[in-house]
Write a protein that holds these residues in place. Structure first.
Motif, short mmCIF file in Angstrom:
data_model
loop_
_atom_site.label_atom_id
_atom_site.label_comp_id
_atom_site.label_asym_id
_atom_site.label_seq_id
_atom_site.Cartn_x
_atom_site.Cartn_y
_atom_site.Cartn_z
N ILE A 108 0.77 -1.09 -0.07
CA ILE A 108 0.27 -0.12 0.04
C ILE A 108 0.66 1.40 -0.12
CG2 ILE A 108 -1.70 1.37 1.44
CD1 ILE A 108 -2.55 -1.55 2.44
N PRO A 109 0.83 1.61 -1.08
CA PRO A 109 1.38 3.40 -1.14
C PRO A 109 1.62 4.22 0.16
CG PRO A 109 0.49 2.88 -3.13
CD PRO A 109 -0.04 2.10 -2.16
N ILE A 110 2.16 4.97 0.99
CA ILE A 110 1.98 5.35 1.83
C ILE A 110 2.81 7.35 1.95
CG2 ILE A 110 3.09 5.91 4.32
CD1 ILE A 110 4.61 3.27 3.85
N ARG A 111 1.51 7.98 2.24
CA ARG A 111 2.20 9.77 1.53
C ARG A 111 1.90 10.50 3.70
NH1 ARG A 111 -1.93 10.15 -3.24
NH2 ARG A 111 -0.61 8.60 -4.59
N GLY A 112 3.34 11.25 3.49
CA GLY A 112 2.81 12.16 4.80
C GLY A 112 2.74 12.98 4.63
N ILE A 113 1.29 13.43 5.37
CA ILE A 113 0.59 14.84 5.66
C ILE A 113 1.31 15.73 6.91
CG2 ILE A 113 -0.87 13.93 5.02
CD1 ILE A 113 -2.54 14.65 7.89
N ASP A 114 2.14 14.91 8.02
CA ASP A 114 2.91 16.28 8.96
C ASP A 114 3.47 17.45 8.20
OD1 ASP A 114 2.74 17.29 11.63
OD2 ASP A 114 4.33 15.19 12.13
N ALA A 115 3.62 18.58 9.09
CA ALA A 115 4.04 19.87 8.69
C ALA A 115 4.43 20.28 10.00
CB ALA A 115 3.35 20.48 8.27
N TRP A 116 5.61 20.13 10.72
CA TRP A 116 5.45 20.73 12.25
C TRP A 116 5.00 21.84 12.07
CZ3 TRP A 116 4.58 19.54 16.73
CH2 TRP A 116 4.20 20.44 17.59
N HIS A 117 5.02 23.38 13.25
CA HIS A 117 5.18 24.64 13.24
C HIS A 117 4.23 25.05 14.66
CE1 HIS A 117 3.84 28.52 12.64
NE2 HIS A 117 4.71 28.31 11.57
N ASP A 118 5.06 25.75 15.24
CA ASP A 118 4.60 26.47 16.79
C ASP A 118 3.48 26.40 17.18
OD1 ASP A 118 6.87 25.79 17.37
OD2 ASP A 118 7.95 27.26 17.52
N HIS A 119 2.85 27.66 15.84
CA HIS A 119 1.18 27.88 16.06
C HIS A 119 0.08 26.73 15.90
CE1 HIS A 119 -1.84 30.56 15.08
NE2 HIS A 119 -1.33 31.47 16.49
N HIS A 120 -0.57 26.49 16.35
CA HIS A 120 -1.65 25.35 16.58
C HIS A 120 -2.33 25.61 14.85
CE1 HIS A 120 -4.94 22.67 17.20
NE2 HIS A 120 -5.06 23.09 16.64
N VAL A 121 -2.68 26.72 15.00
CA VAL A 121 -3.99 26.83 13.63
C VAL A 121 -3.27 26.72 12.24
CG1 VAL A 121 -5.13 28.07 12.04
CG2 VAL A 121 -4.68 28.03 14.53
#
Length: 236
Positions: A108-121
């Motif tokens: 199954i192909p995998i793709r990442g969606i995370d994008a860390w940022h200090d500001h929640h919104v």
């Protein structure tokens, strides 16, 4: 003030639900959305990260069951895409590492969606944009997204703006998916990947702390020794 408090209220509510009633909370943090124009189906499930390896009521085998039962064309994970592109499958939350390795064994192909940022919104906005971009790439119409439970509400309130409508799915249907013969074996290569991820963190190649690295080494040792709870009570 109300806008600033809203995500905090939802996150505290989810934390209490998973702390007090995890067997119910896990079903309430699974949402299905459809985009008829693009003919795409998205199932999102909130996870409890490291706690899946000790929980009786929401064990890691439930996530394996979702992957098996929903049978996605592509798995979207709370991991950085640039790490996945390098083949770094364990540089993120431990449950995401498990699911990434399981997906590889199933093709199954995998793709990442995370994008860390200090500001929640800002972080939630970036994760939403990454989710849309991942689904718009060629290679599938049926997506399973696994992420920490605090992100589910934030993604859900943004999806209607991209022509996704929530569709009802019964708790019984999700329960059948979770219990649908999911393997409780440790995916091939997972312990070694956890140790390699720990090494990269210790060398400063990733932003994770030394405490994070130590926790990954401990988890790898326990997985190899069979000392980790891979399944618990039934998905009820």
């Amino acid at each position: 003030m109300g806008i600033a408090l809203s995500p905090i209220i939802h996150e505290v509510g989810s934390l209490l639900a998973f702390s007090l009633w995890p067997a119910k909370a896990k079903f309430r943090h699974i949402r299905h959305f459809r985009n008829p124009a693009a003919d795409r189906l998205l199932c999102m499930a909130g996870t409890i990260h490291n706690a899946h390896f000790t929980s009786r009521q929401f064990p890691i085998s439930d996530l394996a069951g979702l992957i098996n039962g929903f049978a996605p064309d592509c798995l979207l994970l709370e991991m950085r895409e640039r790490y996945l592109a390098r083949g770094w499958l364990a540089d993120g939350p431990a449950d995401m590492a498990y699911c990434a390795h399981l997906a590889v064994t199933k093709g199954i192909p995998i793709r990442g969606i995370d994008a860390w940022h200090d500001h929640h919104v800002e972080r939630e906005d970036r994760m939403f944009r990454n989710t849309l971009a991942a689904m718009e790439r060629p290679g599938g119409q049926r997506f399973l997204l696994l992420t920490g439970y605090s992100h589910i509400h934030e993604l859900a309130i943004r999806l209607p703006g991209a022509e996704y409508s929530q569709i009802p799915v019964s708790e019984d249907a999700v329960r059948r998916m979770m219990g649908g013969g999911a393997s409780t074996r440790v995916p091939a290569g997972l312990p070694d990947s956890l140790r390699q991820a720990a090494g990269r963190a210790e060398l400063g190649e990733t932003p994770f702390s030394r405490a994070w690295a130590r926790s990954r080494r401990r988890l790898a040792d326990k997985l190899e020794a069979g000392a980790i709870r891979m399944a618990g009570a039934s998905a009820s």
